[in-house]
Design a protein around this motif. Sequence first.
Motif, PDB file in Angstrom:
ATOM      1  N   ASN A   1      -6.969  -2.126  -6.416  1.00 40.86           N
ATOM      2  CA  ASN A   1      -7.859  -1.317  -5.268  1.00 40.86           C
ATOM      3  C   ASN A   1      -7.279  -1.333  -3.692  1.00 40.86           C
ATOM      4  O   ASN A   1      -7.984  -0.849  -2.787  1.00 40.86           O
ATOM      5  N   GLY A   2      -6.142  -2.237  -3.724  1.00 36.84           N
ATOM      6  CA  GLY A   2      -5.542  -2.401  -2.355  1.00 36.84           C
ATOM      7  C   GLY A   2      -4.875  -1.119  -2.125  1.00 36.84           C
ATOM      8  O   GLY A   2      -3.524  -1.404  -1.946  1.00 36.84           O
ATOM      9  N   VAL A   3      -5.252  -0.033  -2.039  1.00 33.85           N
ATOM     10  CA  VAL A   3      -4.763   1.209  -1.540  1.00 33.85           C
ATOM     11  C   VAL A   3      -4.455   1.219  -0.132  1.00 33.85           C
ATOM     12  O   VAL A   3      -5.096   0.982   0.891  1.00 33.85           O
ATOM     13  N   GLU A   4      -3.212   1.841   0.346  1.00 28.82           N
ATOM     14  CA  GLU A   4      -2.647   1.719   1.587  1.00 28.82           C
ATOM     15  C   GLU A   4      -2.187   3.130   1.903  1.00 28.82           C
ATOM     16  O   GLU A   4      -1.292   3.722   1.174  1.00 28.82           O
ATOM     17  N   VAL A   5      -2.851   3.889   2.636  1.00 26.14           N
ATOM     18  CA  VAL A   5      -2.392   5.325   3.071  1.00 26.14           C
ATOM     19  C   VAL A   5      -1.979   5.171   4.440  1.00 26.14           C
ATOM     20  O   VAL A   5      -2.852   4.949   5.499  1.00 26.14           O
TER      21      VAL A   5
ATOM     22  N   ILE B   1      -0.856  -5.383  -4.306  1.00 22.44           N
ATOM     23  CA  ILE B   1      -1.516  -6.229  -5.157  1.00 22.44           C
ATOM     24  C   ILE B   1      -1.395  -7.662  -5.030  1.00 22.44           C
ATOM     25  O   ILE B   1      -0.164  -8.352  -4.607  1.00 22.44           O
ATOM     26  N   PRO B   2      -2.575  -8.214  -4.756  1.00 20.24           N
ATOM     27  CA  PRO B   2      -2.429  -9.951  -4.627  1.00 20.24           C
ATOM     28  C   PRO B   2      -1.457 -10.462  -5.620  1.00 20.24           C
ATOM     29  O   PRO B   2      -1.767 -10.324  -7.003  1.00 20.24           O
ATOM     30  N   VAL B   3      -0.816 -11.781  -5.274  1.00 22.05           N
ATOM     31  CA  VAL B   3      -0.013 -12.151  -6.408  1.00 22.05           C
ATOM     32  C   VAL B   3      -0.054 -13.735  -5.805  1.00 22.05           C
ATOM     33  O   VAL B   3      -0.300 -14.137  -4.492  1.00 22.05           O
ATOM     34  N   PRO B   4       0.337 -14.660  -6.844  1.00 18.98           N
ATOM     35  CA  PRO B   4       0.387 -16.172  -6.374  1.00 18.98           C
ATOM     36  C   PRO B   4       1.430 -16.367  -5.391  1.00 18.98           C
ATOM     37  O   PRO B   4       2.569 -15.523  -5.318  1.00 18.98           O
TER      38      PRO B   4
ATOM     39  N   LEU C   1     -12.172   4.807   1.271  1.00 18.88           N
ATOM     40  CA  LEU C   1     -11.112   5.718   0.879  1.00 18.88           C
ATOM     41  C   LEU C   1     -11.530   6.221  -0.676  1.00 18.88           C
ATOM     42  O   LEU C   1     -11.572   7.339  -1.080  1.00 18.88           O
ATOM     43  N   LEU C   2     -11.598   4.915  -1.529  1.00 18.47           N
ATOM     44  CA  LEU C   2     -11.643   5.044  -3.004  1.00 18.47           C
ATOM     45  C   LEU C   2     -12.978   5.768  -3.408  1.00 18.47           C
ATOM     46  O   LEU C   2     -13.361   6.278  -4.363  1.00 18.47           O
ATOM     47  N   SER C   3     -14.229   5.096  -2.423  1.00 12.85           N
ATOM     48  CA  SER C   3     -15.380   5.657  -2.873  1.00 12.85           C
ATOM     49  C   SER C   3     -15.341   7.167  -2.409  1.00 12.85           C
ATOM     50  O   SER C   3     -16.361   7.919  -3.551  1.00 12.85           O
TER      51      SER C   3
END
Length: 285
Positions: free
Chosen positions: A52-56, A184-187, A242-244
């Motif tokens: 859901n971490g969309v970047e435009v 995308i969050p990662v460790p 944005l996604l909503s």
Amino acid sequence: MNNGSSNGSGRSPSNLPPLSLSILGVEPLDEFIREVADFIHHMIGQRPEGANGVEVEAKVGVLRDKVSGQRLSLPVLVETIIMPNSVDCRFESNMSPIQHKHFNTLLNNLKTTSSTPSEMNYAHLHLVDSFYAAPDGRGEKVRVTRDEKSGAVQACVQKVRLGSLDIYSPKRAADWRISVNVEIPVPQPIGTATHTRKKDRMSYTHEEFIVDLTQVTSTFGASSKPEVLHELEVELARPEYLLSTAAKRGDPNVSESERGAFDELIRAFVNNARILVRNSGDGWQ
């Protein structure tokens, strides 16, 4: 004798009623806005499940012919969306320090003298990005962003590039590129960074958009000379909004305003990018 009236009514043009938008009374769909909205909507639909971490964002720069290195020249008179993979060109977002100063002055003036009802907020950020090899050896590098002063981690993500659109602006000093990505969050990775970059960023927030003017200093090794770039971009501020709006686009079960909210968001996004491009002067590298 001709009395100066072209319609035979004897009235001056200033007294005539306003013209209709068209013979149907509506304004035809703006194909440029619709194409950009369709592209972004499609790219959002291609993102990995749960991401859901969309970047435009839209970056201002110059499209260059890959062979000659000269600015692209196409047989068109006005701003044009280039069909992806149809022209052998590259996009360069670097501008000169003079151009950087020009936009800094422009944006600061907008902040202090803007006549729009919405306030423009400002933040001066000093960030450091460190890049690490992808955990599985595939895909984009992992980026760890820290506050330069405190060292606090602001983000640790792996970017997935979904797609981009190049816009050629023959009447302007600069072109622009729209990019759609997912972060995308990662460790947090272990090991040594492959390279780092410092970002001296002036960030201006207005309604649903962020305009970032950034000096980027990249270092690829102790013996290499740092590379300094100056970049300008406008980004959608709230991925969740944005996604909503994208999810409700064209949905007959919601109100007309909700159905059209996505396209209105993209319209304002495009307008902001156009304003930046049309205020660009000489000084592109």
